[in-house]
Motif scaffolding. Structure first.
Motif, short mmCIF file in Angstrom:
data_model
loop_
_atom_site.label_atom_id
_atom_site.label_comp_id
_atom_site.label_asym_id
_atom_site.label_seq_id
_atom_site.Cartn_x
_atom_site.Cartn_y
_atom_site.Cartn_z
N PRO A 1 98.61 73.35 6.69
CA PRO A 1 99.62 74.10 5.52
C PRO A 1 100.85 74.68 6.42
CG PRO A 1 97.29 75.53 5.93
CD PRO A 1 97.19 74.02 6.66
N SER A 2 101.89 74.88 5.79
CA SER A 2 102.89 75.62 6.38
C SER A 2 102.82 77.00 5.90
CB SER A 2 104.38 75.03 5.98
OG SER A 2 104.35 73.75 6.34
N SER B 1 110.36 77.16 11.52
CA SER B 1 109.48 76.99 12.63
C SER B 1 108.39 78.06 12.58
CB SER B 1 110.09 76.79 13.94
OG SER B 1 110.84 78.14 14.08
N PRO B 2 107.35 78.07 12.95
CA PRO B 2 106.28 79.20 12.83
C PRO B 2 106.73 80.62 13.26
CG PRO B 2 105.05 77.14 13.90
CD PRO B 2 106.83 76.84 13.98
N GLY C 1 94.78 83.99 7.57
CA GLY C 1 93.42 83.13 7.68
C GLY C 1 92.20 83.78 7.78
N ILE C 2 91.06 83.02 7.86
CA ILE C 2 89.81 83.56 7.98
C ILE C 2 89.51 83.97 9.35
CG2 ILE C 2 87.48 83.12 7.49
CD1 ILE C 2 88.30 81.89 4.88
N GLU C 3 88.94 84.87 9.78
CA GLU C 3 88.37 85.40 11.08
C GLU C 3 86.68 84.89 10.96
OE1 GLU C 3 90.34 86.44 13.88
OE2 GLU C 3 91.56 85.55 12.38
N LEU C 4 86.33 84.09 11.97
CA LEU C 4 84.94 83.69 11.86
C LEU C 4 83.93 84.66 12.45
CD1 LEU C 4 85.32 79.95 12.72
CD2 LEU C 4 84.44 80.78 10.42
N LEU D 1 98.03 79.97 7.03
CA LEU D 1 99.27 80.05 6.62
C LEU D 1 100.08 80.65 7.86
CD1 LEU D 1 99.05 81.32 2.94
CD2 LEU D 1 99.27 78.98 3.67
N THR D 2 101.26 80.10 7.84
CA THR D 2 102.06 80.67 9.02
C THR D 2 103.52 80.78 8.61
OG1 THR D 2 100.77 79.59 10.79
CG2 THR D 2 102.88 80.40 11.49
#
Length: 518
Positions: free
Chosen positions: A153-154, A185-186, A192-195, A175-176
């Motif tokens: 994903p962007s 550009s990022p 996002g998900i932290e593991l 997502l960035t």
């Protein structure tokens, strides 16, 4: 028919055929998409378009996906966001190895799909979900892809797109934000998900935590009541040995909605009345800043944020407790003796976003009492809770190390969290709460038995509105007893009685003054 009319109709037919023939949803190895020719792919039902575009005021060219029937240009994915093309030489094609590549001037590779599988006869197809997929041309399984844009994903999250991890391959879908409206550009912010053992969604600024919405508790995210299933779409959170991800699926397919990670925050939009309407966003206020108040600190939002220590704790530096020093956090008012379990209890906190879950332990089969015993017998355990609050609650999560990033939340599906305290702390709470019980008895004496339900109802409403509401659990002879009575601090009582106003006074007698709480 004269010759000019014939030529006009022929040209019109040719133009129609040209547009129609290039409005396909896929290309094979013998075809390509060319920026100079203006060719595009259009998904089967005309929802999305794949082609070349220049964002904002930029003249750089990018291969991207955008909504087909929305007049406001809205890109949802960009292929070469790190490597723009400076002219119209861009060509998208499937090469002889079956790989998807974007070429620019002199056939230099500007971007390629990093598929680990090779195919002898593959095609690229744009789906109505907005997913660009590479697959074997004769593949019978419609979801068996060699590569898909949903895995990369962007800045935009669409229905059916997983955010999270494929643990089998180590792939992270995150997502960035774009660097600016003119530059895809990022940027700095990502989502996002932290593991962790107890996974949660975190917004980061670079590599540092910026905002945290709390873990998934079976019904929603503990610290984000806005992110929940509706009549329009439904959310699901999956965690197993192969994957950890969060996604949403549409219930009302006629509704267009998307989430975006922009340069300052995460936002959800819905297309309504010819415009994108903002539905909700994060962070919501200054108290959402990650770990603003330090360990065991609690942020209260008002005209400006105020940091307080949770019950049983005091500022680490009381002389310098101010906005510049809040990050130093709080320390225990009374130190714990881990070895003497009879002197240890747990205070039950209600209405808070759960602490950061970086250092947690989870067991999905334990009940809450087993979880309490587990935490009590581990000196490093400072708090525990159910991991899932559906029905009567299930599962166990324990925290190890200092608790950070705590904040009151308005969610109606918050988790109760039990924080380790000296046994004297619950006892002190019980003594203080007797004052409230006495007031109720005095009111009953004045107004009679019929007024008791009214007063209890008012007290219940007041309890639900309190941001610092805590419930006390006392540990006596190895057994846990929920006192199920709210703890009211002086500020709350003063507010409820209008600063002990005379027009709130009901009576006075042997118990002292009795006030109406309303």
């Amino acid at each position: 028919m004269d010759i000019s009319a014939f030529l006009f109709l022929s040209a019109s037919f040719f133009l129609f055929y040209f547009v129609f023939s290039h409005a396909a949803d896929n290309i094979t190895q013998s075809q390509s998409l060319s920026d100079s020719e203006g060719t595009t792919l259009v998904s089967k039902d005309g929802v999305f378009v794949l082609g070349f575009f220049s964002p904002g005021d930029s003249t750089n060219r990018y291969l991207g996906i955008w909504y087909n029937n929305i007049p406001i240009p809205t890109a949802v994915w960009v292929a070469n966001r790190r490597n723009p093309i400076t002219d119209s030489s861009g060509v998208l094609m499937v090469n002889s190895s079956g790989r998807l590549v974007l070429l620019k001037q002199n056939s230099t590779v500007a971007w390629s799909a990093n598929s680990t599988k090779e195919a002898g006869n593959s095609i690229v197809q744009l789906l109505d979900s907005g997913n660009l997929v590479l697959k074997e041309e004769n593949e019978e399984n419609p979801e068996n892809y060699l590569w898909q844009s949903f895995d990369y994903p962007s800045d935009t999250w669409l229905a059916g797109m997983k955010l999270g991890w494929d643990l089998r391959t180590g792939l992270e879908r995150r997502l960035t934000a774009w660097k600016s409206p003119d530059d895809p550009s990022p940027g700095e912010l990502s989502w996002g998900i932290e593991l962790h053992e107890y996974p949660e969604i975190v917004m980061k600024k670079g590599s540092s935590e910026f905002f945290r919405i709390g873990p998934w508790n079976g019904l929603g995210f503990n610290g984000a009541p806005e992110i929940r299933s509706t009549a329009v779409y439904k959310f699901s959170f999956v965690t197993n040995k192969d994957e950890v991800y969060f996604m949403f699926d549409m219930i009302q397919h006629s509704v267009i909605t998307r989430s975006v990670m922009n340069q300052t925050r995460y936002e959800r939009y819905i297309w309504v009345d010819g415009k994108w309407s903002l539905y909700y966003y994060f962070p919501r206020d200054e108290c959402d800043a990650y770990n603003l108040c330090g360990v065991y600190g609690n942020c209260i939002i008002g005209e400006s944020p105020i940091c307080q220590c949770i019950q049983g704790f005091k500022p680490k530096s009381e002389e310098t407790w101010n906005p510049d020093e809040w990050s130093k956090g709080c320390v225990r008012s009374t130190q714990l003796s881990c070895q003497d379990k009879e002197k240890i209890g747990f205070v039950k906190f209600v209405g808070y976003k759960l602490p950061d879950t970086t250092y947690t332990w989870v067991n999905q089969s334990m009940n809450l009492e087993e979880c309490r015993v587990k935490c009590l017998n581990n000196c490093s355990c400072v708090a525990y809770s159910n991991s899932d609050i559906r029905d009567v609650g299930s599962g166990c999560v324990t925290w190890h190390g200092d608790l950070i990033d705590i904040k009151p939340t308005a969610a109606n599906y918050t988790q109760d969290v039990y924080i380790r305290m000296p046994a004297s702390e619950p006892a002190k709470g019980k003594q203080k709460m007797k004052v409230i019980v006495i007031v109720v008895v005095a009111i009953a004496a004045v107004f009679g038995v019929l007024s008791i339900p009214y007063c209890l109802c008012k007290m219940t409403n007041l309890k639900e509105k309190m941001e610092n509401n805590v419930m006390i659990e006392q540990n006596i002879e190895g057994q846990s007893e929920d006192l199920e009575v709210p703890f009211f601090n002086l500020t709350t009582i003063a507010t409820a009685t209008n600063n002990f106003s005379s027009n709130k006074k009901l009576s006075e007698g042997g118990f002292g003054l009795v006030y109406k709480i309303k």
